[in-house]
Design a protein around this motif. Structure first.
Motif, PDB file in Angstrom:
ATOM      1  N   ILE A 416       3.291  -6.061   5.257  1.00 53.85           N
ATOM      2  CA  ILE A 416       2.737  -7.126   4.314  1.00 53.85           C
ATOM      3  C   ILE A 416       3.653  -8.630   4.831  1.00 53.85           C
ATOM      4  O   ILE A 416       4.826  -8.509   4.967  1.00 53.85           O
ATOM      5  N   SER A 441      -1.640  -5.995   5.839  1.00 60.24           N
ATOM      6  CA  SER A 441      -2.364  -5.789   4.515  1.00 60.24           C
ATOM      7  C   SER A 441      -2.352  -6.965   3.794  1.00 60.24           C
ATOM      8  O   SER A 441      -1.169  -7.594   3.856  1.00 60.24           O
ATOM      9  N   ASP A 443      -1.215  -9.090   0.286  1.00 59.12           N
ATOM     10  CA  ASP A 443      -0.223  -9.030  -0.838  1.00 59.12           C
ATOM     11  C   ASP A 443      -0.811  -8.170  -1.972  1.00 59.12           C
ATOM     12  O   ASP A 443      -1.871  -8.342  -2.530  1.00 59.12           O
ATOM     13  N   PRO A 444      -0.102  -7.074  -2.228  1.00 56.19           N
ATOM     14  CA  PRO A 444      -0.367  -6.141  -3.155  1.00 56.19           C
ATOM     15  C   PRO A 444      -0.147  -6.655  -4.599  1.00 56.19           C
ATOM     16  O   PRO A 444      -0.377  -5.883  -5.686  1.00 56.19           O
ATOM     17  N   TRP A 445       0.885  -7.504  -4.719  1.00 56.98           N
ATOM     18  CA  TRP A 445       1.301  -7.928  -6.183  1.00 56.98           C
ATOM     19  C   TRP A 445       1.234  -9.463  -6.004  1.00 56.98           C
ATOM     20  O   TRP A 445       2.054 -10.104  -6.372  1.00 56.98           O
ATOM     21  N   GLY A 472       4.611  -2.140   4.766  1.00 56.56           N
ATOM     22  CA  GLY A 472       3.706  -1.987   3.662  1.00 56.56           C
ATOM     23  C   GLY A 472       3.527  -0.786   3.070  1.00 56.56           C
ATOM     24  O   GLY A 472       4.574   0.014   3.045  1.00 56.56           O
ATOM     25  N   THR A 474       1.341   1.727   2.757  1.00 57.55           N
ATOM     26  CA  THR A 474       0.611   2.782   3.426  1.00 57.55           C
ATOM     27  C   THR A 474       1.479   3.486   4.330  1.00 57.55           C
ATOM     28  O   THR A 474       2.055   3.092   5.390  1.00 57.55           O
ATOM     29  N   SER A 483       3.799   3.034  -2.488  1.00 59.66           N
ATOM     30  CA  SER A 483       3.849   2.246  -3.640  1.00 59.66           C
ATOM     31  C   SER A 483       5.139   2.689  -4.527  1.00 59.66           C
ATOM     32  O   SER A 483       5.941   2.269  -5.104  1.00 59.66           O
TER      33      SER A 483
END
Length: 545
Positions: A416, A441, A443-445, A472, A474, A483
């Motif tokens: 990320i 990937s 930004d997950p947040w 990341g 994954t 996560s």
């Protein structure tokens, strides 16, 4: 003097070793040495360094270690004193018995109870400060012309204390909103309009994210600022003589007999409406005592000169913070916050990246700057100082790659790059990651606005496109949920003594993360055009040069 002689001697004595090593170095590809990464991390996170608090002996040891490693790799010293750039800080601690907050109306005077009803931080400007003034409620206290929002429109706050809601409108874009709603910006808006103090009141939304009660754990924390040449603390507004943060119960007292009840204002927030401002009844008196101390703590800067006659005058900047938070106030036997993941891991990766570049037969076209910064845990202070007092021309810094708290406990399949969406760095990072068989990937947040919350943001504010790199979520192992691993670290180890070398480090992950970051630096250093902000990007428009 001993430090100076040691580093100078190493730079000269080890140059032969580096040259000899270069003769046998591979001509293509990066091959990180996990034993080196491990040794860096374990040393920096050792109890000997006592948590590497800014200005402490332990952090000085860490800085010296980093400087000697730079010398070992044959990097050019790029500080103001060899590899070092000493930063002078003012450290301020609130005298806990001193805060006073009174409200005076026609009905009499009411005193609030510290810290049960309000919080007050130390002053960095004066050891004794007091202010008395009328109050004006100004909504969120934000001026964002780009978002057609101005809480001060039509409000007269000259000589007044402004009362603001914590946070920002929910409709604001996350990262841009984090900029507008930062404490510095809110103080700036108030000071520019003549206010003499700022009171912040909590909101129901804010209580869900960070309850008032949780803030009580930090009342003994010092405040710090780096000192300008005239000895005054940077990024402070002298005319703001006082401030406080109020609980919901205390805010209700403040809004007694106001033109609008606090409950109605909170109802507006539920519908994402920005309540209009109005004058509040009575006067507020704020006072406090603080104790000041001046300390110093170094940034450490080394440079690998580029090979192109023209492009070597441009710089790709790696950054990683070497400080942590020192000792915990606890009765437990282990009270050292070792900061293994935060950020001995990022520093170890940067050191190994520096070594890899130093041993390349064909050097990159642009120069590469490796910057170990202090004071990150105190508010990104060392990075801000370096970005505002750079040892190379700031306009020649083409990009910043920041390494902060990479979680290296599982083999990840992606990375990320927070902030990559703001510039064409995204394409460069994607190409570089692909060279290491890793994907990029998103930004997950996004709601956390992490782009504004580490050292790279100091470079962004000087117009330098930047990315904040972390592994990341994954995992290459289908039985591992990245996560959950990240969440477990935050809930169990973050800023706690358990962030030490006993965590289950995965050295294959450390190798991969180092390889990816080296590839990113190489891509940026060799690409024809310097990175550019995306057209119309808020951060490029606001800070770009």
């Amino acid at each position: 003097m001993i430090r100076k002689l040691l580093i100078g001697g190493l730079a000269a004595a080890l140059s032969l070793t580096v040259s000899a090593h270069n003769e046998n170095a591979p001509s293509t590809g990066f091959q990180p040495d996990t034993q080196r990464i491990k040794s860096h991390l374990f040393f920096l996170a050792d109890d000997l360094l006592e948590g590497r608090d800014t200005g402490s002996r332990g952090h000085d040891i860490a800085a010296l270690y980093i400087a000697t490693e730079f010398a070992k790799y044959g990097l050019t010293p790029a500080g103001t004193d060899g590899f070092m750039q000493d930063v002078q800080f003012r450290k301020s601690v609130l005298v806990q018995e001193s805060p006073s907050f009174t409200i005076t109306t026609v009905e009499g005077t009411t005193s609030l109870d510290y810290p049960k009803q309000y919080l007050m931080g130390p002053s960095l400007l004066s050891e004794s400060s007091a202010v008395q003034a009328e109050m004006v409620f100004v909504g969120y206290g934000i001026v964002a012309d780009e978002l057609e929002h101005n809480d001060y429109d039509g409000m007269d706050v000259d000589g007044k204390i402004v009362v603001t809601l914590a946070g920002k409108p929910a409709s604001f874009p996350s990262e841009e909103g984090a900029h507008f709603a930062s404490g510095y910006q809110k103080n700036k808006y108030a000071a520019e309009r003549g206010a003499v103090g700022v009171i912040t009141i909590t909101t129901p939304q804010n209580e869900k994210v960070r309850p008032y009660q949780s803030r009580l754990s930090y009342i003994h924390m010092p405040s710090m600022a780096w000192l300008q040449e005239d000895g005054t603390p940077a990024n402070r507004f002298e005319q703001l003589k006082g401030g406080a943060y109020l609980s919901e119960g205390a805010a209700k007292i403040l809004f007694k007999d106001a033109p609008r009840a606090l409950e109605d204002i909170y109802a507006d927030l539920e519908e994402d409406k920005s309540p209009a401002g109005f004058a509040l009844n009575g006067k507020v008196s704020l006072s406090r005592e603080s104790k000041h101390e001046q300390i110093s703590s170094p940034n450490v800067i080394g440079m690998l000169e580029g090979s192109d006659p023209e492009l070597k005058n441009e710089y790709v900047v790696y950054s990683a913070h070497s400080d942590h938070i020192g000792f915990s106030k606890t009765v437990k036997k282990d009270n050292i916050n070792n900061g293994a993941m935060d950020n001995a891991s990022g520093t170890a990766v940067m050191l190994e990246t520096a070594r890899l570049f130093s041993e390349m037969e064909s050097k990159p076209k642009r120069s590469i700057l490796f910057v170990s910064v202090t004071g990150e845990e105190k508010g990104l202070l060392g990075a801000d100082y370096f970005a505002r007092n750079p040892t190379v021309p700031v306009e020649n810094m083409v990009a910043n790659v920041n390494l902060d708290m990479p979680i290296l406990t599982y083999e990840f399949a992606d990375v990320i790059a927070f902030g990559a969406n703001h510039s064409d760095l995204k394409a460069s990072v994607e190409r570089a990651a692909a060279n290491a068989d890793i994907k990029l990937s998103p930004d997950p947040w996004p709601e956390q606005a992490l782009f504004t919350r580490s050292d790279h943001y100091a470079f962004v504010k000087q117009g330098v496109p930047a990315v904040f790199m972390v592994p990341g979520l994954t995992s290459k192992d289908p039985d591992v949920d990245g996560s959950k691993v990240f969440g477990q670290f935050l809930s169990t180890h973050y800023h706690k003594p358990s962030d030490d070398i006993n965590q289950p480090f995965n050295w294959n992950a450390a190798e991969t993360f180092t390889k990816v970051n080296a590839q990113i630096g190489l891509t940026l250093a060799n690409q024809e055009a310097r990175p550019a902000w995306n057209d119309g990007d808020f951060f490029g428009e606001t800070f770009g040069r």
